[in-house]
Design a protein around this motif. Structure first.
Motif, PDB file in Angstrom:
ATOM      1  N   ALA A  74       3.663   8.494   4.858  1.00 24.23           N
ATOM      2  CA  ALA A  74       3.754   8.612   5.992  1.00 24.23           C
ATOM      3  C   ALA A  74       2.693   7.255   7.317  1.00 24.23           C
ATOM      4  O   ALA A  74       3.639   6.385   7.728  1.00 24.23           O
ATOM      5  N   SER A  75       1.458   7.038   6.799  1.00 25.57           N
ATOM      6  CA  SER A  75       0.800   6.405   7.040  1.00 25.57           C
ATOM      7  C   SER A  75       1.111   4.958   6.977  1.00 25.57           C
ATOM      8  O   SER A  75       1.246   4.128   8.291  1.00 25.57           O
ATOM      9  N   GLY A  76       1.718   4.279   5.512  1.00 25.73           N
ATOM     10  CA  GLY A  76       1.668   2.952   5.567  1.00 25.73           C
ATOM     11  C   GLY A  76       2.914   2.662   6.564  1.00 25.73           C
ATOM     12  O   GLY A  76       3.593   1.040   6.624  1.00 25.73           O
ATOM     13  N   ALA A  77       4.005   3.269   5.738  1.00 21.17           N
ATOM     14  CA  ALA A  77       5.598   3.390   7.400  1.00 21.17           C
ATOM     15  C   ALA A  77       5.200   2.824   8.827  1.00 21.17           C
ATOM     16  O   ALA A  77       5.896   2.002   8.833  1.00 21.17           O
ATOM     17  N   ARG A  78       4.450   4.385   8.790  1.00 18.45           N
ATOM     18  CA  ARG A  78       3.847   3.473  10.673  1.00 18.45           C
ATOM     19  C   ARG A  78       3.259   2.330  10.924  1.00 18.45           C
ATOM     20  O   ARG A  78       3.306   1.795  11.481  1.00 18.45           O
ATOM     21  N   GLN A 109       4.492  -0.910  13.304  1.00 19.43           N
ATOM     22  CA  GLN A 109       3.926  -0.608  14.654  1.00 19.43           C
ATOM     23  C   GLN A 109       3.615  -2.034  15.149  1.00 19.43           C
ATOM     24  O   GLN A 109       3.207  -2.418  15.890  1.00 19.43           O
ATOM     25  N   ASP A 110       3.820  -2.826  13.568  1.00 18.86           N
ATOM     26  CA  ASP A 110       4.002  -4.277  13.953  1.00 18.86           C
ATOM     27  C   ASP A 110       5.344  -5.008  13.687  1.00 18.86           C
ATOM     28  O   ASP A 110       5.458  -5.000  12.815  1.00 18.86           O
ATOM     29  N   ARG A 111       4.936  -6.460  15.559  1.00 13.60           N
ATOM     30  CA  ARG A 111       6.982  -5.847  14.920  1.00 13.60           C
ATOM     31  C   ARG A 111       6.974  -7.399  14.231  1.00 13.60           C
ATOM     32  O   ARG A 111       8.302  -7.186  13.613  1.00 13.60           O
ATOM     33  N   LEU A 164      10.886  -5.875   7.558  1.00 13.58           N
ATOM     34  CA  LEU A 164      11.532  -5.131   6.378  1.00 13.58           C
ATOM     35  C   LEU A 164      12.874  -5.441   7.232  1.00 13.58           C
ATOM     36  O   LEU A 164      13.496  -4.632   6.152  1.00 13.58           O
ATOM     37  N   THR A 165      13.027  -5.380   8.069  1.00 10.04           N
ATOM     38  CA  THR A 165      15.042  -5.154   8.797  1.00 10.04           C
ATOM     39  C   THR A 165      15.728  -5.803   7.497  1.00 10.04           C
ATOM     40  O   THR A 165      16.440  -5.598   7.247  1.00 10.04           O
ATOM     41  N   ALA A 166      14.980  -6.862   8.146  1.00  8.61           N
ATOM     42  CA  ALA A 166      15.974  -7.985   7.538  1.00  8.61           C
ATOM     43  C   ALA A 166      16.161  -8.824   6.075  1.00  8.61           C
ATOM     44  O   ALA A 166      16.992  -8.430   5.618  1.00  8.61           O
ATOM     45  N   ILE A 167      14.465  -7.996   5.602  1.00  6.07           N
ATOM     46  CA  ILE A 167      15.019  -8.299   3.652  1.00  6.07           C
ATOM     47  C   ILE A 167      15.805  -7.254   3.508  1.00  6.07           C
ATOM     48  O   ILE A 167      17.269  -7.153   2.551  1.00  6.07           O
ATOM     49  N   GLY A 168      15.847  -5.545   4.181  1.00  2.00           N
ATOM     50  CA  GLY A 168      16.342  -4.483   3.956  1.00  2.00           C
ATOM     51  C   GLY A 168      17.838  -4.851   4.266  1.00  2.00           C
ATOM     52  O   GLY A 168      18.870  -4.229   3.288  1.00  2.00           O
ATOM     53  N   THR A 185       4.843 -12.837   5.564  1.00  8.23           N
ATOM     54  CA  THR A 185       4.668 -11.799   7.091  1.00  8.23           C
ATOM     55  C   THR A 185       3.675 -10.981   6.435  1.00  8.23           C
ATOM     56  O   THR A 185       2.515 -10.161   7.300  1.00  8.23           O
ATOM     57  N   LEU A 186       4.268  -9.372   5.849  1.00 12.65           N
ATOM     58  CA  LEU A 186       3.230  -7.959   5.430  1.00 12.65           C
ATOM     59  C   LEU A 186       1.906  -8.717   4.832  1.00 12.65           C
ATOM     60  O   LEU A 186       0.931  -7.342   5.518  1.00 12.65           O
ATOM     61  N   GLN A 187       2.398 -10.198   3.623  1.00 13.81           N
ATOM     62  CA  GLN A 187       0.397  -9.754   3.184  1.00 13.81           C
ATOM     63  C   GLN A 187      -0.214 -10.543   4.772  1.00 13.81           C
ATOM     64  O   GLN A 187      -1.744 -10.245   4.359  1.00 13.81           O
ATOM     65  N   GLU A 188       0.485 -10.770   5.841  1.00 12.16           N
ATOM     66  CA  GLU A 188      -0.813 -11.435   6.936  1.00 12.16           C
ATOM     67  C   GLU A 188      -0.398 -10.109   7.663  1.00 12.16           C
ATOM     68  O   GLU A 188      -1.605 -10.381   8.263  1.00 12.16           O
ATOM     69  N   SER A 189       0.610  -9.431   8.468  1.00 12.44           N
ATOM     70  CA  SER A 189       0.097  -8.734   9.217  1.00 12.44           C
ATOM     71  C   SER A 189      -0.790  -7.513   8.899  1.00 12.44           C
ATOM     72  O   SER A 189      -0.955  -6.579   9.662  1.00 12.44           O
ATOM     73  N   ILE A 190      -1.030  -7.014   7.512  1.00 10.89           N
ATOM     74  CA  ILE A 190      -1.186  -5.652   7.426  1.00 10.89           C
ATOM     75  C   ILE A 190      -2.523  -5.291   6.300  1.00 10.89           C
ATOM     76  O   ILE A 190      -2.379  -6.676   5.351  1.00 10.89           O
TER      77      ILE A 190
END
Length: 423
Positions: free
Chosen positions: A227-231, A235-237, A243-247, A357-362
């Motif tokens: 849950a922590s990973g998903a949150r 939280q980062d727009r 994730l929304t686009a690729i899903g 994006t994920l590698q830069e944001s997370i």
């Protein structure tokens, strides 16, 4: 392009990047061989038969159980040595593929066959998440887009190459249970080679940066970590939009995949000419997709520098989605091959931007969990689309209304992604 070439040369001069890239190429080459053997066994083996619902059910059985437990794996990717994960997972896959080959040889179908396939697919996704989570340890921030373009694209091409090699071997082994069992077994070699290459890293090289002293976790701790990973991602727009686009892309991609399978199984049956039907013709579509993937790797870094990741994603989804509709309505093998190229270009361009994006944001301590959530998201969307397509598509695979829905879906996805990033 010149700047991108300079960046790629600097990456190829790094021994750590080359070692991780070699691990990926060997691993995904083995995936291509195994997947071709599995697809041939289920779809094109004259000793077996499958209608659209059977195909969708097979994908669901193989992918959904992993998708439900995938986020749990991410918790351990942020606690275990990722080098150890890659080493042991490739050795484990070699053993599991041997079991699958034995089941194919024995003509086993049903739950036992799907359970063995599920085990291999589960480890595959675990490996890909570990490769993506470890990549920032082998590239600096300035070269991360190019590193993703080079590694994920060459990995996808390695998968297609493995499938092509499997098709070539099929001419020698024959397209029956014995032949497909032999193909599946041949995937053992690249998996073991990948394990040998990644063994060259030290235990801590690929992270995580703050490795836990103990890998023992209660179920509650695993759920909390998931849950922590998903949150953390939501939280980062930018991460949430990616994730929304690729899903959503994977949903439309799943429908197009099933459509292509049905077309080449039931409509494009003439196996002669430059654009044949059957498994060889389907191989041409996959090869065209690989060319599109390479093209995406070549143009995406420069496009991102010019217009940004968000605008490039929106452009790919809009133009690529509409092109799929236009080509699909032609219902001809040459158009299907060209559609494969466009889909490869669109899908890989979007993936490169999403991964970066994920590698830069997370941050690194959450990256394994986020990439496993990412894996789960794309798998669930893909399988849901296959199941829906199984009931919406005729056995011929020809359906203009479904194509219209896919085109509208891609445009809507582009608009939603843009709104989320600008919020």
């Amino acid at each position: 392009m010149a700047e991108a070439g300079t960046t790629v040369r600097s990456l190829l001069a790094r021994r750590d990047f080359l070692r991780l890239l070699g691990t990926r190429l060997l691993s995904q080459f083995g995936d291509g061989v195994f997947q071709a053997a599995l697809a041939g066994t289920v779809l094109f083996n004259p000793q077996r038969a499958a209608d659209p619902v059977d195909v969708a059910a097979g994908f669901a059985v193989l992918l959904l159980p992993y998708s439900l437990i995938g986020p749990f794996a991410g918790v351990w990717l942020d606690r275990w040595s990722r080098r150890q994960v890659l080493l042991r997972a490739n050795v484990l896959r070699a053993g599991l593929v041997t079991v699958v080959a034995a089941l194919v040889l024995a003509g086993v179908q049903g739950p036992a066959f799907y359970a063995a396939g599920l085990a291999v697919f589960s480890v595959n996704r675990f490996v890909l998440a570990a490769l993506s989570a470890g990549l920032p340890h082998t590239a600096d921030d300035a070269s991360l887009v190019s590193a993703n373009a080079l590694s994920t694209t060459s990995g996808a091409v390695a998968t297609v190459t493995g499938g092509g090699v499997a098709l070539a071997l099929l001419q020698l082994t024959g397209s029956d249970d014995v032949g497909y069992a032999s193909l599946a077994l041949s995937a053992v070699l690249p998996y073991l080679a990948a394990a040998a290459v990644v063994a060259g890293f030290t235990r801590v090289y690929l992270g995580p940066d703050h490795m836990a002293r103990s890998a023992r976790l209660s179920v509650g701790q695993v759920l909390a970590g998931m849950a922590s990973g998903a949150r953390h991602a939501w939280q980062d727009r930018h991460a949430a939009a990616a994730l929304t686009a690729i899903g959503l892309h994977r949903i439309w991609y799943g429908v197009l995949t099933l459509m292509a399978l049905l077309l080449y199984r039931n409509t494009f049956t003439d196996e002669s000419g430059a654009f044949p039907g059957g498994l060889v013709g389907l191989g041409e579509v996959v090869a065209a997709g690989a060319v599109g993937t390479l093209t995406a790797a070549a143009v995406t870094p420069s496009a991102v520098r010019r217009i940004g990741k968000e605008s490039w994603i929106a452009l790919l989804l809009t133009v690529g989605g509409l092109a799929q509709v236009g080509l699909g309505l032609l219902v001809q093998p040459p158009a299907a091959v060209l559609a494969g190229f466009v889909l490869g270009l669109m899908g890989q361009g979007v993936k490169i931007c999403v991964d970066t994006t994920l590698q830069e944001s997370i941050d690194d301590d959450h990256r394994g969990r986020v990439f496993s959530v990412y894996d789960t998201l794309v798998n669930v969307g893909y399988v849901a689309a296959l199941v829906a397509g199984a009931f919406a598509l005729p056995e011929s695979g020809v359906s203009p209304p479904v194509l219209a829905v896919v085109g509208a879906g891609y445009v809507a996805t582009a608009v939603l992604h843009t709104r989320m990033t600008r919020r």
